[in-house]
Scaffold this motif. Structure first.
Motif, PDB file in Angstrom:
ATOM      1  N   ASP A 214       0.815  -1.218   0.000  1.00  0.00           N
ATOM      2  CA  ASP A 214       0.000   0.000   0.000  1.00  0.00           C
ATOM      3  C   ASP A 214       0.848   1.269   0.000  1.00  0.00           C
ATOM      4  O   ASP A 214       0.719   2.139   0.852  1.00  0.00           O
ATOM      5  CB  ASP A 214      -0.977   0.012   1.178  1.00  0.00           C
ATOM      6  N   HIS A 393      -9.167   1.901  -4.482  1.00  0.00           N
ATOM      7  CA  HIS A 393      -8.763   0.693  -3.767  1.00  0.00           C
ATOM      8  C   HIS A 393      -9.969  -0.185  -3.438  1.00  0.00           C
ATOM      9  O   HIS A 393      -9.877  -1.417  -3.525  1.00  0.00           O
ATOM     10  CB  HIS A 393      -8.013   1.072  -2.489  1.00  0.00           C
ATOM     11  N   THR A 396     -10.787  -2.067  -6.690  1.00  0.00           N
ATOM     12  CA  THR A 396      -9.874  -3.146  -7.056  1.00  0.00           C
ATOM     13  C   THR A 396      -9.884  -4.278  -6.035  1.00  0.00           C
ATOM     14  O   THR A 396      -9.543  -5.413  -6.377  1.00  0.00           O
ATOM     15  CB  THR A 396      -8.435  -2.616  -7.228  1.00  0.00           C
ATOM     16  N   GLU A 397     -10.274  -4.012  -4.809  1.00  0.00           N
ATOM     17  CA  GLU A 397     -10.449  -5.085  -3.836  1.00  0.00           C
ATOM     18  C   GLU A 397     -11.612  -5.977  -4.230  1.00  0.00           C
ATOM     19  O   GLU A 397     -11.591  -7.194  -4.020  1.00  0.00           O
ATOM     20  CB  GLU A 397     -10.684  -4.512  -2.430  1.00  0.00           C
ATOM     21  N   ASP A 398     -12.645  -5.368  -4.799  1.00  0.00           N
ATOM     22  CA  ASP A 398     -13.852  -6.108  -5.171  1.00  0.00           C
ATOM     23  C   ASP A 398     -13.756  -6.706  -6.567  1.00  0.00           C
ATOM     24  O   ASP A 398     -14.410  -7.695  -6.876  1.00  0.00           O
ATOM     25  CB  ASP A 398     -15.061  -5.168  -5.093  1.00  0.00           C
ATOM     26  N   PRO A 400     -11.172  -8.100  -9.747  1.00  0.00           N
ATOM     27  CA  PRO A 400      -9.806  -8.588  -9.971  1.00  0.00           C
ATOM     28  C   PRO A 400      -9.052  -7.869 -11.079  1.00  0.00           C
ATOM     29  O   PRO A 400      -7.899  -8.182 -11.344  1.00  0.00           O
ATOM     30  CB  PRO A 400     -10.036 -10.062 -10.338  1.00  0.00           C
ATOM     31  N   GLN A 414      -3.993  -2.440  -8.778  1.00  0.00           N
ATOM     32  CA  GLN A 414      -4.485  -3.816  -8.784  1.00  0.00           C
ATOM     33  C   GLN A 414      -4.357  -4.355  -7.372  1.00  0.00           C
ATOM     34  O   GLN A 414      -3.402  -4.030  -6.658  1.00  0.00           O
ATOM     35  CB  GLN A 414      -3.694  -4.693  -9.763  1.00  0.00           C
ATOM     36  N   ARG A 415      -5.300  -5.175  -6.976  1.00  0.00           N
ATOM     37  CA  ARG A 415      -5.265  -5.758  -5.637  1.00  0.00           C
ATOM     38  C   ARG A 415      -3.933  -6.475  -5.415  1.00  0.00           C
ATOM     39  O   ARG A 415      -3.495  -7.275  -6.228  1.00  0.00           O
ATOM     40  CB  ARG A 415      -6.431  -6.742  -5.476  1.00  0.00           C
ATOM     41  N   GLY A 416      -3.272  -6.155  -4.285  1.00  0.00           N
ATOM     42  CA  GLY A 416      -2.016  -6.802  -3.937  1.00  0.00           C
ATOM     43  C   GLY A 416      -0.778  -6.176  -4.559  1.00  0.00           C
ATOM     44  O   GLY A 416       0.336  -6.625  -4.296  1.00  0.00           O
ATOM     45  N   ASP A 419       0.608   0.902  -5.943  1.00  0.00           N
ATOM     46  CA  ASP A 419      -0.021   1.830  -6.887  1.00  0.00           C
ATOM     47  C   ASP A 419       1.050   2.591  -7.663  1.00  0.00           C
ATOM     48  O   ASP A 419       1.969   3.161  -7.077  1.00  0.00           O
ATOM     49  CB  ASP A 419      -0.892   2.860  -6.144  1.00  0.00           C
TER      50      ASP A 419
END
Length: 506
Positions: A214, A393, A396-398, A400, A414-416, A419
């Motif tokens: 993050d 965020h 992108t958490e919701d 993929p 993107q999740r994980g 940025d």
């Protein structure tokens, strides 16, 4: 690459350096002050008569140290202390006491007089609430003073995480950012308040950022040569991907042309444009390198066959939002098993059918501008501007997908993943067709073998560098979307040469 931490992340790095590396906070403060004075001298700021405004935190301690160093260079320095003595941090107290011991005037009210430079060391990166009361009044008066304005680390009143003005803020000509430029001076409106930003190495260890998802980062021109897909001597057009461009409704041949040409420019081997029948003759003339396939109405069997052929798909540039377009998008996202870029009308249609985002089985890149993103999120553009990072965020958490949120500061998330915040490019790129070119560049990099996230990051940066190269040749007023492609060619040629030179020296 450069990290762009907010205040919290910068304070974590500071604490890590003090605890794990063993560099005392007051030593870091001395380095910060020295780098600030050096930057002022580098920028040829007249330091004959300087006012330094200090708060009671460590930013204020930096300011007191700056005042001492300037006084040692025969500057006439006055410090206005706006904090409370009871709130002084230990380091700020030490620096304040040294300044007073040296006879540097430290006053509590802004003195009358003219100054050649005004240094802001009031509030620092930790600020999270609105500036009001005496601080707001002082900031207003500081902005009205003549002389060059210098911010220590970040202009007071700018949120280090969002760039938002917290009530009021210092307007700097120069900001000396310690170790890393802060995210808040990259994002607007903070960017406008920071003036020229000079990152200054002061000894803070930022290596542990590598393992933190993050945190934001940006690229520099030297990164291009290291991140481009490798091209092999023993190769053919199939080596660099078969790309299907589902683009261009009636009257929108330009979007199909620009996006497809950008795909070829960024390295793809073979491009097939699937477009509305009336665009055939135009595209065959404009881009003879491309295969042109057409439809008059939705043909599921034809589309399925094309999707099986492709290694990479791009859908949406000039696609329209009619029933045929909707059917094309639904079938593409449900039937595609290769990486896919969805742009423009593809995203507008997705806003009406958000369930498709969870039904698709392919690596997906979305490239919305702020208005299109507000449609996906079901909020206003103003609401998105106020909290773009948190809303992005949450999305992108919701979902993929890789999301490329286009704006004056484009963000790739993107999740994980960390940025990416783009700091290249210019206002000359604010022209119709620029987004089509970006979608094409990302698609071409996908075809070259990069994964979805890396293609999006490199595509955004390469597109922006192309814009800067085009502005160098043409200026910003007359720059057109097709000129970006020429700029991208220049950047790719330079990066390829640099990559070859790196291999020789290694």
């Amino acid at each position: 690459m450069r990290y762009l931490p907010d205040g919290t992340k910068m304070q974590q790095a500071d604490a890590h350096t003090i605890r794990e590396i063993g560099i005392p906070s007051v030593v870091l403060m001395e380095h910060a002050a020295l780098r600030t004075v050096e930057a002022m001298e580098q920028e040829r700021i007249d330091c004959s008569r300087v006012l330094v405004a200090c708060g009671s935190g460590n930013n204020g301690g930096d300011g007191f140290a700056v005042a001492r160093l300037l006084a040692g260079k025969d500057s006439a320095v006055t410090v206005v202390f706006a904090g409370r003595e009871a709130s002084l941090t230990p380091e700020c107290r030490i620096q304040m006491q040294i300044a007073e011991n040296l006879g540097i005037p430290v006053v509590s009210e802004l003195p009358e007089g003219r100054y050649t430079a005004v240094v802001d060391a009031l509030l620092g990166v930790g600020l999270s609430r609105e500036v009001s009361g005496a601080y707001a009044e002082l900031l207003k008066k500081l902005n009205e003073l003549p002389g060059a304005k210098v911010a220590v680390d970040i202009p007071s009143g700018i949120c280090s995480a969002t760039g938002r003005v917290l009530g009021c803020a210092f307007r700097a000509d120069l900001t000396v950012a310690f170790q890393c430029e802060k995210l808040g001076t990259v994002l607007y409106p903070g960017r406008e308040y920071a003036g020229k930003v000079i990152p200054a190495e002061i000894g803070i260890d930022t290596s542990f950022y590598e393992a933190i998802p993050d945190i934001c980062y940006t690229l520099e021109k030297s990164d291009l040569s290291r991140r481009l897909p490798v091209r092999k001597a023993d190769s053919h057009k199939g080596t660099y991907g078969k790309v299907l461009m589902i683009t261009g409704s009636r009257g929108m041949a330009g979007a199909a042309y620009l996006s497809a040409k950008a795909v070829y420019t960024s390295g793809a081997g073979l491009v097939q444009i699937y477009t509305e029948e009336s665009n055939r003759a135009i595209l065959q003339q404009l881009l003879p390198e491309a295969i042109i396939s057409v439809y008059e109405e939705y043909d599921q069997e034809q589309l399925t066959s094309l999707l099986r052929w492709a290694d990479v798909v791009c859908i949406g540039c000039g696609l329209g939002q009619n029933r045929t377009s909707e059917s094309l998008l639904k079938r593409t996202l449900s039937g595609c098993r290769v990486p896919c870029v969805a742009d423009a009308d593809g995203i507008n249609l997705l806003a009406c059918h958000p369930e498709l985002l969870k039904e698709t089985g392919c690596p997906l890149i979305l490239t919305p501008h702020m208005k299109e993103m507000s449609g996906l999120l079901g909020c206003s553009v103003a609401e998105l501007q106020q909290s773009r990072m948190s809303r992005l965020h949450a999305f992108t958490e919701d979902c993929p997908a890789v999301c490329v949120l286009k704006d004056s500061r484009t963000i790739v998330a993107q999740r994980g993943k960390q940025d990416f915040v783009n700091t290249a490019g210019n206002h000359g790129m604010a022209k119709a067709g620029s987004g089509d070119v970006l979608a094409g560049v990302i698609t071409g990099l996908l075809a070259g073998g990069l994964d979805a996230y890396d293609s999006a990051v490199l595509g955004v940066y390469l597109h922006a560098c192309g814009g800067d190269a085009a502005r160098e040749r043409l200026g910003s007023y007359s720059l057109l979307a097709e000129d970006l492609i020429g700029g991208i060619r220049e950047c790719l040629k330079e990066a390829e040469g640099n990559s070859r030179q790196q291999r020789i020296t290694e």
